[in-house]
Structure formats: C-alpha cells, structure tokens
Design a protein around this motif. Sequence first.
Motif: not given
Length: 713
Positions: A364-370
């Motif tokens: 989830g954090e990867l998706v947001l940071l992307t």
Amino acid sequence: MSIHKLHPRLQDLVKDQKWDRLTEIQEKAFDPIYQGKSCIIEAPTSGGKTEAVLFPLLTRIATRKTSGFKVLYIAPLKALLNDLALRVLPYAQKCYMEAFKWHGDVSQGDKVRQMNFPSDILLTTPESIEAILLRRGNWRAVFSSLETIVIDEAHYFALTERGSHLMSLLARIGEYLPHEPQRIAVTATIGNPDELLHWLMGGRSGGECIRVEGKNTKEKDFEIRFFVEDGRDLQRDLYNLLVRKKSIVFDRSRTGTEDTAARINQYNQEHPGRFPVKVKTHHSSVSKRLREDAEASIKNVSGESLNAIISTSTLELGIDIGELDQILQIGGLNSSGSFLQRVGRTGRRAGRPQFFRGLCSDVGELVLLTGCVSLGMKGRSEAILLPRRAFHILAHQVICYCIQHAGATAEQIWTTLSKAFCFSKISRAELDMLVAHMVQEEYLRRVNGNVLLTGDKSEKEFLRANYRRLFAIFDTGPIYNVVDGKKVIGTLDSEFARTQQLPFIFVLGGQEWNTLKIDHEQQQVMVQKNETGIAPKWNTYNNPDIPFELAQEVGRLLMGDETIEFLDYQAFMVIRAQREAHRYLGWEKRKWIMEVAGGSGKIHLWTFAGDKINRALHIIFKSCSEGEGSYDYQKVVLNMNQMSIEAAYALMMRLRDQTENDIVNLLESNTAPKWFSKFSACLPDALATRTIIEKGMDAAGLVRELNIVTIEY
C-alpha cells in the motif's frame, strides 16, 4: 528587471555575491511588492522566494522615517525563524534598518526593549503575536506604522489550524490600523493558488498570484525500491546509500526515525569500516537543542559532520541545512506537495541532479509513493481544503478578544473576527449560539448587560501558568504517561489518549495493554496486561488523509499500462500485480464502479476520490443501512445484508439531487460530537459536529463529483 531598481546597498550585495542576475520570481515580484500590492508568491523550493519578497520591501521602507514595526514577517517554526534571521538581519542592516526575531527562546529583556524601541522588521510566529496582543499594553503603538504582513510557508499554515489562528490575529491587528496592510503569502507549488489568495485576503478585494513554474530541465535521478520483507535488506540498502553522502532520510513516524537510527548505529558496530555512517534524529519529541545540533552538524564539512538526519516532516519546510546529495524516503507519502518540498532540497549545485530514493516494504505504501512521485514529476500539487467554519478557533479567539480588550460585546467580536476567511461561513446566529453556550458553561460571563469577560472555567483551563495554554491553539502537553500500578510503562501522544473511548486496547513495548482509566488532568493512562487477544488498532490511528488528486493518480496508474521509469524491478513487479488485480474494474476519471466483491457479501464502490469524500459517503451509507461498513481513499465498502447493490445505486442517484447544504445536514444528523481540540469543550454539540465534518469530510467535493461522474454496476 535591472538590479538598479534595488536599494543601492542591495545592488552592492548582489555584486558582492557575484549573482549574474535575479531569479525569475525575484524579477516578476519586484514591482507589485514595491508598489504595495497584496499577492501570493508561488515558486518551487530554492527559487529565491525570500529575496523576492525582501528586496522590494527593503527598497521601499528604507525611505520611511516612522517608528514601529513596518514589516511583520511570520513563519511557522522557531528553527525557520532562526534560519531566516541569518539572511534578513544582514539585508536590513545593509539598508540601514533593523530586524528582530521574536519567539519563545528570546529573552524577556530583549522583548521589552523591542516594545519600547521597535525594529523595522519583526520576525515571529502566530503564538508570539497572540502573546504580544494579550500581554503587551502598547501593542497598538508598535504596530501603528505596519505596512506589510509576510506569511512564509503559507501552504503549511493553510493546511493546519494554525493558519486559522493566524488569519484571526491579522483581523485583530487590522482593527486599529489606519489602513489595511499589504499581505504577502510565500508558498511552494500548490494546486489552488487562487483559493489561497482568498484565504490570505479574507473579506478584502484585490491581490494577485505571482507564479513561476518549476523547471523540468533539471536532471532527476529518482527511484523507488521495493523489499519483500522489511528488515535487513532495506536497512542494508539504506546504509549503503548513506555512506559518504549528505542526506535527509524521511520516515512517517517518530518511532520509525528512532528505530532506523538505532539500526544504523547497530550496523556500524557489526560492520566497522573506514567510513561509519553518522546520523541523528529530528522530530517533535526531540529537544530543541538536539534538533539544532543535528541541523548544525550536517552543515559541517569536516570529517566529523553527519551523514544524515533521520526526520519526520519537521525538516520538510525551508530550514537551511546546507547542500544535500540526496533525499531518501522510508515507506509511503501522502502528498505530492510534500514530495516536491523534500526533493527540492537536492540538486541545487550546478551539474548535480535532484536525487531521490524511496524504500518500501509495504504494498500500500509503495502504491501511494508511486502516485506521489508521478504527480511530482509533473509539477502538480494537491489543492488545499481551506476551513471556513472553524468554530473551535472562533471559541479560542472569543476568549482572547475578551482578554485583549478587558471585555467586549458579541457585536464587537463579530465586527472584527467575521473578516477572517476561516469564519466566512459562520453566521451571526451561530456566533450567538456559541457565546450563549460558553456563558452557560462558564467559559464566559456577562457583566453590565452585554459585555463579555472570561469565566471561571477559562481561568482554570487556559489562563494559568501565565496564559501559556491560550497562546497556541494546539495542545501544549503532548504526552500521557502509561502506568501499570506504580510502574511507568512508557508514553502515549495526547491526541491518541484523548480521543479513545473506554475500554480500548493498544500495544506498547511489544505488549498488549487494556486501559482501566484515563486521567486527563494528570495526563495518565492506567493499564493492565491484556489477555483477550483483541488486535489493537494503533498502527492505523490518525494517518494523514489521502487527498483527492493523489487518489485519482493512483487510480490512473493502477488502470493503465504505461511504463513507470522510476521503479526498480521488484517495485515494478508489485505494481504490475496490483494492476492485474484492479484493471478488471475499468475505473477511469469521472466514473465510479459499484461491484459485489466475489463471495464476500460486500459491495465495493470504487471512487478513487480520497479519504475526505469517501468518509462522507461512508457516513451516508451507514446512516441508511444501519451497518458499519468501511472506507479508504480508493473505495467505500458496505455489507449486502444491510443494503442490496440496487438499493445502493438508487441511493447514489438520489444524492445527485442534493445541494451541499443538504449533504452537510445529512452528515450532521449522523455524526456524533467528540473531543478534537482543547477548545472543542467550548462548543455546543451542534457546532462541534459542524467543525468535525469540515475537518474530516469534503461535502463540497462530494457534491462536485456526484454531478460529474457516471456510476456503473
């Protein structure tokens, strides 16, 4: 613009610094500021915004011979004021003027001298302005020559309740001035500068936005890396990135910063080498002295200097910590504006790229940071939702106004404070409701008919210890002790402790604790070990809301198939898997998808509209279906045993006929009042509920989207 417009001594300064020319924002801003026009100065980080404001102001006010503060320069942090003073004081002295920084660490003797012999420029914070208005009897005299008010990092103020406090203070200062001062807001790139201008100007007309676009020609070296498990691989990669570099490492929490620093220090011990990585932490629970030590140490060019500061968002603002090689982000980020602020600290030297590495181990954090980096690479920031019904700030200001004037009528209070943007949707009837409740609860008392004075409860809760709890609108006591019998286990943030309803369970020190009692007066939480096995919700509490623009970008990326160049192989594989899991939805901008989640007995309404819009939808569905449901920034979830998909669709169609007021009324009738500020107890339930809705929901955004989206099921 020729530099010959500048004050002669500033011309000499420019030549001494060997500046070839002024920056674009300095050129564009000079004439409007010099001519006294109110404006928004919007430019990317490191664009020279401070000089863009100061040079025309100093050139103009150098000709004035009046006494008193001529420029009021407001910044959000003491550290930022200290940093600004290093430039502002020499610039002022060059033009035969004086500047003074005023905050809590400055001696009372120096402050008394300023009130007797004021400088030309006052650098300060909103809390210090409040202290001046309440405790300095001659404040009218020292502000009588005020020409200009400058708000630095205005986007930060506008995002927080301190911005509402600040706008109230400016209304109170302006009450006694012979003319309206020029207002200037200095900001990094934001999504709605025109609305920020309305916020700045309050009820006044005029003003303009002076904007410079970010230069996309600057080389960028951005990469997001994904690690299957949080632990040694991520920490080892982080360590290697820090060797012989100057860096800021941003983490989402204070606990995370301390844990990361501890792991780096442990790695130094386990793998001794010629170039150990030296780090310090920087966050709100670290003392002022230690934060300043970290800031000074990383500027040092000797071999003893720091390699990195591990920080929360406290170093996001424009505190100068010298030339940096890189910005690193551990975990996700909830704002492209924050990303632009952070990465703008790198690449300032000629021939050096902006350098960013994101290190994630959570999908989830990867998706947001992307999504953040994708928006940031386009130079896009989110719009700021500016409050207009800040009833708790109004309650605070009513108390302050009564103290400042040794009593006031509701009419006098309304005449002054209604000019502030944060109260622009509050009616006179609502002010009267607030005042009546504050009188009933003894926060105020009436004398001589209509004159209001502070009551016993205000004296007890806010006016002890020399008014310290009154100067700031946020709670000044951030820590509650956790006690098991007579043993102190640790501490909790007050915001967490004060918003919980007994019984609740949380984790501290790896152990689950059952709360027996909360003593808010003594700021203590009494606990015993928990044996029920109920999962705590500590990690999900009070995460920053995901804004609409970022949610939309995440939706676009998940539905698309474009190559995302800044992902490493592992991150690319995770995003590809997320695309495979979501692409069947067929979501796109201006289309919401309602589906039955296979076999779960739940309906998912996919909006990618952000937390505040989806939270409002969740409340509405909950009120109509008598079920809990859930929501996140991507979707709203409800149980089919409480509402069929046909009924849910019909409800959405009915909502399209509702006005913003209709939606707000519906939300009000289904939202319970609760503690959210140390001044929320001053509010009657109806006004507390209205404030909670404005703070946590976007009714206007919901109405906007309902009128433009198609809904498919």
